[in-house]
Design a protein around this motif. Structure first.
Motif, PDB file in Angstrom:
ATOM      1  N   ALA A 151      27.153  56.709  64.006  1.00  0.00           N
ATOM      2  CA  ALA A 151      26.013  55.913  63.536  1.00  0.00           C
ATOM      3  C   ALA A 151      26.329  54.439  63.714  1.00  0.00           C
ATOM      4  N   SER A 152      25.316  53.662  64.030  1.00  0.00           N
ATOM      5  CA  SER A 152      25.507  52.215  64.156  1.00  0.00           C
ATOM      6  C   SER A 152      25.731  51.600  62.780  1.00  0.00           C
ATOM      7  N   VAL A 153      26.575  50.586  62.721  1.00  0.00           N
ATOM      8  CA  VAL A 153      26.902  49.919  61.463  1.00  0.00           C
ATOM      9  C   VAL A 153      26.259  48.546  61.446  1.00  0.00           C
ATOM     10  N   ASN A 154      25.438  48.287  60.428  1.00  0.00           N
ATOM     11  CA  ASN A 154      24.790  46.989  60.305  1.00  0.00           C
ATOM     12  C   ASN A 154      25.747  45.978  59.676  1.00  0.00           C
ATOM     13  N   PRO A 155      25.709  44.728  60.106  1.00  0.00           N
ATOM     14  CA  PRO A 155      26.567  43.713  59.492  1.00  0.00           C
ATOM     15  C   PRO A 155      26.231  43.528  58.014  1.00  0.00           C
ATOM     16  N   VAL A 156      27.255  43.226  57.240  1.00  0.00           N
ATOM     17  CA  VAL A 156      27.094  43.097  55.791  1.00  0.00           C
ATOM     18  C   VAL A 156      26.969  41.625  55.419  1.00  0.00           C
ATOM     19  N   ALA A 157      25.949  41.304  54.649  1.00  0.00           N
ATOM     20  CA  ALA A 157      25.777  39.942  54.174  1.00  0.00           C
ATOM     21  C   ALA A 157      26.679  39.693  52.981  1.00  0.00           C
ATOM     22  N   ASP A 158      27.281  38.529  52.928  1.00  0.00           N
ATOM     23  CA  ASP A 158      28.186  38.172  51.838  1.00  0.00           C
ATOM     24  C   ASP A 158      27.352  37.564  50.714  1.00  0.00           C
ATOM     25  N   VAL A 159      26.881  38.413  49.793  1.00  0.00           N
ATOM     26  CA  VAL A 159      25.977  37.987  48.732  1.00  0.00           C
ATOM     27  C   VAL A 159      26.770  37.757  47.452  1.00  0.00           C
ATOM     28  N   ASP A 198      30.588  40.471  35.708  1.00  0.00           N
ATOM     29  CA  ASP A 198      31.058  41.673  35.013  1.00  0.00           C
ATOM     30  C   ASP A 198      30.421  42.923  35.608  1.00  0.00           C
ATOM     31  N   GLY A 199      29.148  42.846  35.934  1.00  0.00           N
ATOM     32  CA  GLY A 199      28.479  43.974  36.556  1.00  0.00           C
ATOM     33  C   GLY A 199      29.024  44.254  37.942  1.00  0.00           C
ATOM     34  N   TRP A 200      29.423  43.192  38.637  1.00  0.00           N
ATOM     35  CA  TRP A 200      30.004  43.340  39.979  1.00  0.00           C
ATOM     36  C   TRP A 200      31.339  44.068  39.904  1.00  0.00           C
ATOM     37  N   ILE A 201      32.178  43.712  38.927  1.00  0.00           N
ATOM     38  CA  ILE A 201      33.451  44.410  38.738  1.00  0.00           C
ATOM     39  C   ILE A 201      33.194  45.872  38.392  1.00  0.00           C
ATOM     40  N   ALA A 202      32.226  46.131  37.530  1.00  0.00           N
ATOM     41  CA  ALA A 202      31.893  47.510  37.167  1.00  0.00           C
ATOM     42  C   ALA A 202      31.422  48.293  38.389  1.00  0.00           C
ATOM     43  N   ALA A 253      35.421  45.777  50.341  1.00  0.00           N
ATOM     44  CA  ALA A 253      34.548  44.620  50.558  1.00  0.00           C
ATOM     45  C   ALA A 253      33.252  45.037  51.240  1.00  0.00           C
ATOM     46  N   LEU A 254      33.363  45.931  52.217  1.00  0.00           N
ATOM     47  CA  LEU A 254      32.156  46.420  52.896  1.00  0.00           C
ATOM     48  C   LEU A 254      31.235  47.120  51.903  1.00  0.00           C
ATOM     49  N   ALA A 255      31.813  47.937  51.008  1.00  0.00           N
ATOM     50  CA  ALA A 255      31.008  48.641  50.004  1.00  0.00           C
ATOM     51  C   ALA A 255      30.372  47.676  49.013  1.00  0.00           C
ATOM     52  N   ALA A 256      30.989  46.501  48.842  1.00  0.00           N
ATOM     53  CA  ALA A 256      30.488  45.526  47.874  1.00  0.00           C
ATOM     54  C   ALA A 256      29.660  44.419  48.523  1.00  0.00           C
ATOM     55  N   ALA A 257      29.314  44.596  49.814  1.00  0.00           N
ATOM     56  CA  ALA A 257      28.538  43.582  50.546  1.00  0.00           C
ATOM     57  C   ALA A 257      29.226  42.226  50.467  1.00  0.00           C
ATOM     58  N   SER A 258      30.509  42.212  50.776  1.00  0.00           N
ATOM     59  CA  SER A 258      31.303  40.995  50.680  1.00  0.00           C
ATOM     60  C   SER A 258      32.297  40.957  51.828  1.00  0.00           C
ATOM     61  N   SER A 259      32.898  39.819  52.049  1.00  0.00           N
ATOM     62  CA  SER A 259      34.005  39.724  52.987  1.00  0.00           C
ATOM     63  C   SER A 259      35.306  39.992  52.234  1.00  0.00           C
ATOM     64  N   PRO A 260      36.354  40.455  52.910  1.00  0.00           N
ATOM     65  CA  PRO A 260      37.625  40.705  52.222  1.00  0.00           C
ATOM     66  C   PRO A 260      38.156  39.472  51.497  1.00  0.00           C
ATOM     67  N   THR A 278      36.505  36.870  50.332  1.00  0.00           N
ATOM     68  CA  THR A 278      35.675  36.557  49.170  1.00  0.00           C
ATOM     69  C   THR A 278      35.936  37.542  48.044  1.00  0.00           C
ATOM     70  N   LEU A 279      36.079  38.828  48.383  1.00  0.00           N
ATOM     71  CA  LEU A 279      36.355  39.833  47.350  1.00  0.00           C
ATOM     72  C   LEU A 279      37.653  39.508  46.616  1.00  0.00           C
ATOM     73  N   GLN A 280      38.698  39.188  47.348  1.00  0.00           N
ATOM     74  CA  GLN A 280      39.978  38.883  46.712  1.00  0.00           C
ATOM     75  C   GLN A 280      39.881  37.620  45.858  1.00  0.00           C
ATOM     76  N   ARG A 281      39.138  36.648  46.329  1.00  0.00           N
ATOM     77  CA  ARG A 281      38.992  35.415  45.559  1.00  0.00           C
ATOM     78  C   ARG A 281      38.242  35.671  44.258  1.00  0.00           C
ATOM     79  N   ARG A 282      37.168  36.476  44.339  1.00  0.00           N
ATOM     80  CA  ARG A 282      36.391  36.766  43.136  1.00  0.00           C
ATOM     81  C   ARG A 282      37.189  37.594  42.141  1.00  0.00           C
ATOM     82  N   LEU A 283      38.003  38.521  42.657  1.00  0.00           N
ATOM     83  CA  LEU A 283      38.854  39.284  41.757  1.00  0.00           C
ATOM     84  C   LEU A 283      39.877  38.379  41.083  1.00  0.00           C
ATOM     85  N   ALA A 284      40.445  37.458  41.826  1.00  0.00           N
ATOM     86  CA  ALA A 284      41.446  36.548  41.265  1.00  0.00           C
ATOM     87  C   ALA A 284      40.856  35.709  40.137  1.00  0.00           C
ATOM     88  N   LEU A 285      39.587  35.334  40.255  1.00  0.00           N
ATOM     89  CA  LEU A 285      38.936  34.568  39.195  1.00  0.00           C
ATOM     90  C   LEU A 285      38.842  35.363  37.897  1.00  0.00           C
TER      91      LEU A 285
END
Length: 306
Positions: A184-192, A198-202, A222-229, A231-238
């Motif tokens: 299946a073709s994979v669509n690019p993920v937007a970094d939203v 708190d809901g994002w972590i959940a 990150a792909l499952a969370a519509a994020s870049s790797p 950005t995901l690591q930075r948000r987790l670190a926060l």
């Protein structure tokens, strides 16, 4: 393999024989007691001699009637055949199987697979080859993978296509196979950015808990969370979190839940929840709970009604 995986395969063989209207005599059904490897191989050899290779390769189709088998349910979470083979390889390592799958992926939708033994003097028998490959092909179809085709590399035509086995003379070597499917073709993920941290972590925790046995990476989460790797690591670190910590917690919580509410063997719980092997599972679980998985089950399973 004297383990939960080989016991599940024995149940698969019995269900597959029954599905084909054949007698299921052989090693006794097992759930906890182990059947000697020699007895399993002798039974499979007798089936080969009595019914031929076509019956052996079709045994795997029993997976479509075994919805209550925990091991199959864990494998059924695979996203595609490539992911399925990765999970199967982890299972082989987890149970210290003497047989291993060597997998090469030349391009998306194409796998080349060889069934080998860690002991060069005791290679898999043709019956074992066909049993395992028949099972894996059926699992690919259970994933609803479109266009699954499979064949031993020694053949030119497809042995399996359109969810049916073709009758033909099998080659002497059935240890190397080619597997194809439609990708299946994979669509690019937007970094939203998340509106609710708190809901994002959940949400991340829920994605990991839904499939703790997956070979998760920062990139796949990150792909499952519509994020870049990054950005995901930075948000987790926060939030004073790391990807490794999040994944470890999800696997331990899933394991604790299964130990408390299911009769699944302890080793199988470890595999389903993504641990490298039983020793790793026991070590990690005890580090976080001060109890081994067995002691935890003894302490808490009764109140869960198991």
């Amino acid at each position: 393999m004297n383990d939960f995986a080989s016991e599940a395969m024995l149940r698969l063989v019995r269900t597959g024989l029954k599905r084909q209207g054949l007698a299921t005599d052989g090693p006794p059904p097992v759930r906890q007691a182990h059947v000697p490897l020699a007895d399993k191989r002798a039974w499979l050899h007798r089936l080969w001699q009595a019914h031929g290779p076509d019956v052996i390769v079709r045994l795997g189709e029993a997976v479509h009637r075994m919805d209550d088998e925990p091991l199959l349910l864990a494998l059924s979470l695979a996203r595609d055949p490539a992911d399925l083979l990765q999970r199967w390889q982890r299972l082989e390592r987890f149970v210290h199987s003497r047989h291993r799958m060597r997998v090469d992926q030349p391009e998306p939708g194409w796998l080349r697979i060889r069934h080998v033994s860690l002991d060069p003097h005791l290679p898999p028998t043709p019956a074992e080859d066909l049993l395992v490959f028949g099972f894996l092909v059926a699992m690919c179809e259970r994933l609803e993978t479109p266009g699954v085709r499979a064949r031993p590399e020694a053949l030119t035509g497809w042995s399996r296509s359109q969810r049916a086995w073709r009758s033909h003379a099998w080659p002497d070597d059935v240890s190397a196979w080619e597997l194809r499917w439609q990708t299946a073709s994979v669509n690019p993920v937007a970094d939203v950015p998340p509106a609710d941290p708190d809901g994002w972590i959940a949400h991340l925790q829920a994605r990991l808990a839904a499939d703790p046995g997956r070979s998760w990476t920062v990139q796949s989460l990150a792909l499952a969370a519509a994020s870049s790797p990054r950005t995901l690591q930075r948000r987790l670190a926060l939030r004073d979190l790391t990807f490794t910590q999040l994944l470890s917690d999800a696997r331990l919580i899933s394991a604790a839940r299964l130990l408390a509410v299911s009769p699944m063997p302890t080793a199988e719980v470890g595999y389903v929840c993504g641990f490298a092997d039983q020793a790793h599972f026991t070590r990690q679980f005890k580090h976080h709970t001060a109890m081994t998985p067995g002691l935890y089950r003894n302490a808490f399973a009764l109140r869960a009604g198991v």
